[in-house]
Design an enzyme around this catalytic site. Structure first.
Site, PDB file in Angstrom:
ATOM      1  N   ARG B  42       0.860  -1.187   0.000  1.00  0.00           N
ATOM      2  CA  ARG B  42       0.000   0.000   0.000  1.00  0.00           C
ATOM      3  C   ARG B  42       0.892   1.230   0.000  1.00  0.00           C
ATOM      4  O   ARG B  42       1.656   1.451   0.925  1.00  0.00           O
ATOM      5  CB  ARG B  42      -0.900  -0.009   1.236  1.00  0.00           C
ATOM      6  CG  ARG B  42      -1.878   1.143   1.255  1.00  0.00           C
ATOM      7  CD  ARG B  42      -3.016   0.891   2.230  1.00  0.00           C
ATOM      8  NE  ARG B  42      -2.589   0.931   3.615  1.00  0.00           N
ATOM      9  CZ  ARG B  42      -3.385   0.728   4.665  1.00  0.00           C
ATOM     10  NH1 ARG B  42      -4.658   0.426   4.488  1.00  0.00           N
ATOM     11  NH2 ARG B  42      -2.923   0.786   5.887  1.00  0.00           N
ATOM     12  N   SER B 111     -12.792  -4.025   0.067  1.00  0.00           N
ATOM     13  CA  SER B 111     -13.027  -3.633   1.455  1.00  0.00           C
ATOM     14  C   SER B 111     -14.528  -3.593   1.734  1.00  0.00           C
ATOM     15  O   SER B 111     -15.290  -3.027   0.953  1.00  0.00           O
ATOM     16  CB  SER B 111     -12.469  -2.229   1.717  1.00  0.00           C
ATOM     17  OG  SER B 111     -11.074  -2.211   1.573  1.00  0.00           O
ATOM     18  N   LYS B 140      -5.526   4.184  10.267  1.00  0.00           N
ATOM     19  CA  LYS B 140      -6.297   4.999   9.349  1.00  0.00           C
ATOM     20  C   LYS B 140      -7.231   5.909  10.130  1.00  0.00           C
ATOM     21  O   LYS B 140      -7.868   5.503  11.095  1.00  0.00           O
ATOM     22  CB  LYS B 140      -7.118   4.105   8.398  1.00  0.00           C
ATOM     23  CG  LYS B 140      -6.250   3.289   7.459  1.00  0.00           C
ATOM     24  CD  LYS B 140      -7.078   2.447   6.518  1.00  0.00           C
ATOM     25  CE  LYS B 140      -7.431   3.168   5.234  1.00  0.00           C
ATOM     26  NZ  LYS B 140      -8.186   2.311   4.285  1.00  0.00           N
TER      27      LYS B 140
END
Lengths: 216, 216
Positions: B42, B111, B140
């Site tokens: 990522r 997701s 996050k």
């Protein structure tokens, strides 16, 4: 290399940050009314989905008037929306990696900041080159020293690939870029940030057309 | 939907910002030694070319030990490097747009933050679901309220697609996520930011393996 079917004469590059709160679609519509022949969507912030949604809406408009759409950097977005082309900078996906993904029919433009970049991109099969920066630009902070008209001309002499001049181009210098070998003029702030993007585009387009017909 | 050939048991998600100056490759090598079965790269900052170069180097290592590589968000990067899969969040490219680009053989993970997301993703042909956030996560800032183990279980009952639990997972809660229906545990900070990523991975892997063999 695909046969270039794009008229690069007046090539708009979008920039949401310079649009003074107007939507990208609004800027694009005005610019096309003013004579823009090609549009590159450049979105460096925001989500992939937002970029795709914007590209889909801009493409629907551009299709209706026969103006091609080029996507900056994102090969996946270009493929997902069926764009006419993708523009790749020297920090984006290498052309040799992108061509097998997009096939021969999608135009690939490459940014060239030197003769060396230009010769390499032509050899790798670029469909056009974005020659930058020709002049000092307020739009990008990370660019190299300006090539000037002499630098543009030197690249023109080194390659046959269509050249789009970018970087500080506006109504006052578009004609001399054409006379020094550019096939098209890419404009960001001079249209996107203009009070009246349609009139701004029209004025630059007039300069380009006139520079090509010195006998008129 | 492609046949899932991936072992999701311990699924590392990289995060350069949490890596304490260690390279992503260094973290990945240590984590795989500790028992990670799957790696998602990522990269939310930096250039496309930088992402591709990193993915190529990580993939060379992962290939040598038979661990699959999944790319976050960037379908084009996944295709360019020949990754095993691509992971798409709800703000990334829609699955229906991505599948025709990547073909049937590339795994697509989606997701899911709700039963509704999960059912929709299964119907659209997702190969696995990243169920998030199961717990409160420091990684996050923009995530929804935690689903908790009950929320994970409810999604497990609603879909057959493999589930990877993500969000605040670590050594202390991996086992209960497995017992509540997760096929795998995705970990970011508990490995990436650990003093010893190899030991951290090994400890979580042990919890997962033990939770699957309650008879031992």
């Amino acid at each position: 290399m695909s046969e270039s079917r794009i008229d690069y004469s007046l090539y708009l590059v979008t920039d949401r940050g310079l649009s003074r709160g107007r939507s990208t679609l609004e800027i694009v519509r005005a610019a096309v009314r003013g004579g823009v022949t090609c549009v590159q969507l450049r979105e460096k912030t925001g989500s992939t989905r937002g970029f795709i949604e914007e590209a889909v809406s801009v493409k629907a408009f551009l299709n209706s008037c026969g103006v091609p759409l080029i996507i900056n950097d994102r090969v996946d977005v270009a493929m997902a929306v069926g764009a006419d082309g993708v523009h790749l900078g020297q920090s984006d996906m290498p052309l040799a990696a992108a061509r097998p993904l997009v096939g021969a029919s999608m135009v690939i433009g490459i940014s060239a900041e030197s003769i060396r970049d230009a010769v390499a991109a032509q050899a790798a099969g670029a469909d056009y080159l974005g020659v930058s920066p020709v002049f000092t630009t307020p739009t990008k902070a990370d660019t190299a020293a300006p090539l000037g008209l002499a630098g543009l001309r030197a690249i023109r002499e080194a390659v046959k690939t269509p050249l789009v001049a970018i970087g500080g181009l506006n109504c006052s210098n578009a004609a001399e870029a054409i006379r020094n070998g550019a096939d098209g003029i890419a404009v960001v702030s001079a249209i996107v940030a203009a009070e009246d993007p349609e009139q701004a585009a029209r004025a630059i387009r007039r300069e380009i057309d006139t520079a090509r017909r010195p006998w008129v």
